[in-house]
Design a protein around this motif. Sequence first.
Motif, short mmCIF file in Angstrom:
data_model
loop_
_atom_site.label_atom_id
_atom_site.label_comp_id
_atom_site.label_asym_id
_atom_site.label_seq_id
_atom_site.Cartn_x
_atom_site.Cartn_y
_atom_site.Cartn_z
N LEU A 221 0.84 -1.19 0.00
CA LEU A 221 0.00 0.00 0.00
C LEU A 221 0.88 1.24 0.00
O LEU A 221 1.77 1.38 0.83
CB LEU A 221 -0.91 -0.01 1.24
N THR A 222 0.65 2.13 -0.95
CA THR A 222 1.34 3.42 -0.97
C THR A 222 0.50 4.42 -0.21
O THR A 222 -0.69 4.60 -0.50
CB THR A 222 1.55 3.90 -2.41
N ILE A 223 1.10 5.06 0.77
CA ILE A 223 0.37 6.08 1.54
C ILE A 223 1.04 7.42 1.34
O ILE A 223 2.25 7.53 1.16
CB ILE A 223 0.30 5.72 3.04
N HIS A 224 0.23 8.47 1.35
CA HIS A 224 0.73 9.83 1.16
C HIS A 224 -0.07 10.78 2.02
O HIS A 224 -1.30 10.71 2.05
CB HIS A 224 0.63 10.23 -0.31
N ASN A 225 0.64 11.62 2.73
CA ASN A 225 -0.01 12.62 3.59
C ASN A 225 0.47 13.99 3.16
O ASN A 225 1.50 14.49 3.62
CB ASN A 225 0.34 12.34 5.06
N ALA A 226 -0.25 14.61 2.22
CA ALA A 226 0.18 15.87 1.62
C ALA A 226 0.20 17.01 2.63
O ALA A 226 0.97 17.96 2.48
CB ALA A 226 -0.73 16.23 0.45
N SER A 227 -0.62 16.93 3.65
CA SER A 227 -0.68 18.02 4.63
C SER A 227 0.33 17.87 5.76
O SER A 227 0.42 18.72 6.64
CB SER A 227 -2.09 18.08 5.24
N PHE A 228 1.11 16.80 5.71
CA PHE A 228 2.07 16.51 6.77
C PHE A 228 3.23 17.50 6.74
O PHE A 228 3.85 17.70 5.69
CB PHE A 228 2.58 15.08 6.60
N ILE A 229 3.54 18.13 7.85
CA ILE A 229 4.66 19.07 7.96
C ILE A 229 5.64 18.52 9.00
O ILE A 229 5.34 18.51 10.19
CB ILE A 229 4.18 20.48 8.38
N PRO A 230 6.81 18.07 8.57
CA PRO A 230 7.78 17.49 9.52
C PRO A 230 8.34 18.53 10.48
O PRO A 230 8.39 19.72 10.18
CB PRO A 230 8.88 16.92 8.62
N ASN A 231 8.78 18.04 11.62
CA ASN A 231 9.49 18.86 12.60
C ASN A 231 10.85 18.19 12.84
O ASN A 231 10.92 16.98 12.92
CB ASN A 231 8.69 18.94 13.90
N TYR A 232 11.93 19.00 12.93
CA TYR A 232 13.28 18.44 12.91
C TYR A 232 14.08 18.83 14.16
O TYR A 232 15.01 19.60 14.07
CB TYR A 232 14.04 18.92 11.68
N LEU A 401 6.24 8.95 17.87
CA LEU A 401 6.15 10.11 18.76
C LEU A 401 5.90 11.30 17.84
O LEU A 401 6.83 11.93 17.38
CB LEU A 401 7.44 10.31 19.56
N ARG A 402 4.69 11.59 17.51
CA ARG A 402 4.39 12.56 16.47
C ARG A 402 5.02 13.91 16.78
O ARG A 402 4.97 14.42 17.88
CB ARG A 402 2.88 12.76 16.33
N LYS A 403 5.62 14.47 15.71
CA LYS A 403 6.24 15.80 15.73
C LYS A 403 7.33 15.92 16.77
O LYS A 403 7.59 16.97 17.33
CB LYS A 403 5.18 16.89 15.95
N SER A 404 8.00 14.80 17.03
CA SER A 404 9.15 14.86 17.94
C SER A 404 10.45 14.91 17.20
O SER A 404 11.48 15.17 17.78
CB SER A 404 9.15 13.65 18.87
N GLY A 405 10.43 14.63 15.88
CA GLY A 405 11.64 14.84 15.08
C GLY A 405 12.15 13.60 14.40
O GLY A 405 11.83 12.48 14.76
N HIS A 406 12.97 13.80 13.37
CA HIS A 406 13.60 12.70 12.63
C HIS A 406 14.86 12.25 13.36
O HIS A 406 15.50 13.01 14.05
CB HIS A 406 13.98 13.18 11.23
N TYR A 407 15.23 11.00 13.12
CA TYR A 407 16.45 10.47 13.70
C TYR A 407 17.21 9.73 12.62
O TYR A 407 16.68 8.82 12.00
CB TYR A 407 16.14 9.51 14.86
N VAL A 408 18.43 10.10 12.39
CA VAL A 408 19.30 9.38 11.47
C VAL A 408 20.51 8.91 12.25
O VAL A 408 21.18 9.72 12.89
CB VAL A 408 19.74 10.27 10.29
N TYR A 409 20.78 7.62 12.23
CA TYR A 409 21.87 7.07 13.02
C TYR A 409 23.14 7.01 12.18
O TYR A 409 23.21 6.27 11.21
CB TYR A 409 21.49 5.69 13.55
N TYR A 410 24.11 7.80 12.56
CA TYR A 410 25.39 7.82 11.88
C TYR A 410 26.40 8.40 12.85
O TYR A 410 26.05 8.90 13.91
CB TYR A 410 25.34 8.71 10.61
#
Length: 757
Positions: A221-232, A401-410
């Motif tokens: 299933l492809t899902i898309h949320n056009a109104s989604f605004i990320p927080n970083y 955890l909505r709007k708590s931020g992205h995490y990239v492990y490096y």
Amino acid sequence: MRNLSMLTLTPILSIFCLVFLFYHITLASFTAPRYVPVDDITLDCGNATSNISKDMDRRDWSGDFQSKFFPKDEHNLKSNTSQAPKEGTITKAPYTTARISYSQFTYVFPVTLGPKFVRLHFNLVSYYGFEGSKAFFTVKAGSFTLLTNFTTSVILADSLQNQIVKEFRINSYYTLYISNNMALEMVYRLNVGGNLISPTEDTGLFRKWSPDIKFFKNSGLTIHNASFIPNYPKIANYTAPDDVYSSARTMGLDSNKKKMSNLTWELPVDSGFHYLVRLHFCEIDKLIYFVGQRRFIIYIDYLTVVKIQKKGVEDNHVLSIDLHPDTGATSDDAILNGVEVFKLSNSDGNLAGPSQMLPSLPAASTTKESKTKKIVFIAIGSGVGILVVLTLVCCMVLLKLRKSGHYVYYYQLSKCCCWHDPYKGKSTRKKASSLPEELCCRFSIDQIKIATDNFHQELIIGRGGFGYVYKGFIDKSMIVAIKHLNPESRQGAQEFGTEIEMLSQLRHGHLVSLIGYCNDEGEMILIYEYMANGTLSDHLFDTKNDPLTWKQRLEICIGSACGLHYLHTCLKNPIIHRDVKATNILLDDKWGAKVSDFGLSKMGLDQAAVTTNVKGTPGYLDPDYARRLQVNEKTDVYSFGVVLLEVLCGRKAVNSKLGQEPLHLPSWARKCIENGTIYEIIDPYLKGKISPECFKVYVEVAESCVRDHGVLRPTMNDVMERLEFASDLQQNADVEQEKINPSGDITYQEVRSFHVS
């Protein structure tokens, strides 16, 4: 990475269309609208005119022959230019011209220190006087071999598009078994479940994100949320475009099918190399309500991530990425938003794989390499509302955890690279036994004397209590700033060591880069990147330089705040500068700001103050720190607030010439703010040039920073965001004024009085 980078092509017959280079900053936890590269070079190969060409996205491209990057040596002058044939489609730079040569030719790029993207653009058409079937060539950048026996004719036969791009990252920021003598080639960059994202739609890094449909091997299933605004709040927002995180693939609603199958992507790769796989996650499904609801296992080549290093490689290999639901989770499902796959150069600095060559051609042997084991490294990125943890079988657990931020492990590259000419072998410089190993380059005193013409007075570009700063030349090509510490200076061996240790571990576009040091014969010398426009102080006080514009001042303040915010958040415990002032903010040739001088820096404690002897400069010293002898991030905030007032008023923090009342700028400014007379003490050059809305926000930020008690001051992140808001207000006001008076000077009314909350 050296300051002078060479790109060499060794052909049977070669065609080369473009080099695109820019500094890729070590990822940090700060918010910025878009990433702005320090080096941004777009070269239209084969364009012998001095005209600037526009591409389909309206970006500017300069011709190579008239540029400083094209040395006029014997080999280069033997190359020719050719026009691409017009085939009924609109073709623009850099694909309208090409450079063709039957012998080696070289481009030379003077660039700043740090990792670089190199992008080579090829137009797969038939050029006049050019036989594509005979064109096989090698491309090298410094000590790295990017392409070997490369030909566009094979690609043309297999490709449905005429233009291709080969992207490389040299001196990468990854350190998952990746040292700074490795290079990476981008193999795949996929927007999972989404559409094509063009380079101009990227976050300032000009990356192309392709759809994943060709590589996705099962239904989902492809899902898309056009109104989604990320927080970083955890990673930089240029890690990936918002569109990557607003679309994804999941397994759908068929629970029986989900228990039996995976989400699978199959990606053909060259054998004999190690690969870095970077996965981006973002929870955008509105049906996921709580932490741990969606949980799944990640397999690379049918093994969980802890077993990947034991996996061998076949001659012809397809890299498999599988996501399988953990049946113990509340929601039997998996999700993925983006994939990036990078090939790592081998021990010889080679990135060229067998798939780049025709079988009939003599190619560099890969027999030994093909027997080596492939290691696939996983850099897991998670989106707004997601944490990734390991289960007992090394499952990757996706938490919401909505709007708590992205995490990239490096891991960030924390070692300074020794400068050396890759064509002259390894550097012979040794490291000081009394200082931490492998932090940065050690230069001999003889090398420093040569670089400064024996400390010639005409090369002095700065002086202070520590001694003199000289403009130096390393190997006659690399311009550096050399700080020669006076043995009798207040800054002794401890500060010298602190500076080396701190700057060798930190890499940020708004922190000055340390190149090396000298510790011979009792001398203490530091070598930095050269900052062409000196210090901020040079352009504010008692100067013959042209006054800085208000926009320049705002950008300098924002850049400095970004650098300080990085110090406060880049490690587990904050780094406190303790000597923030106008003379320690340096300006490069593009007026970009970089924080310098870390001799007094100290590692703090998370959410706590550290007791220490008072260090700093009078006028900038935090009164709370002076009273309590305890230092934390708010100490830097106070000092930076003083700088903000200096920038606005064009006055020094302490000036005895003005009499007793205005002796201390923060105290004076706060009284003027309370009395509604702050506009009267600003720099006369700025009067009428600051919009009222911007002025109010800026003064509020400065006033909040210089409050007596640290608990009443904002964080550096708050300061950075408010300054960016002030800049936006100024820009919007200027646009409106230009509409009213398009041909005249913009003038704003004075702000006589306003209330500071």
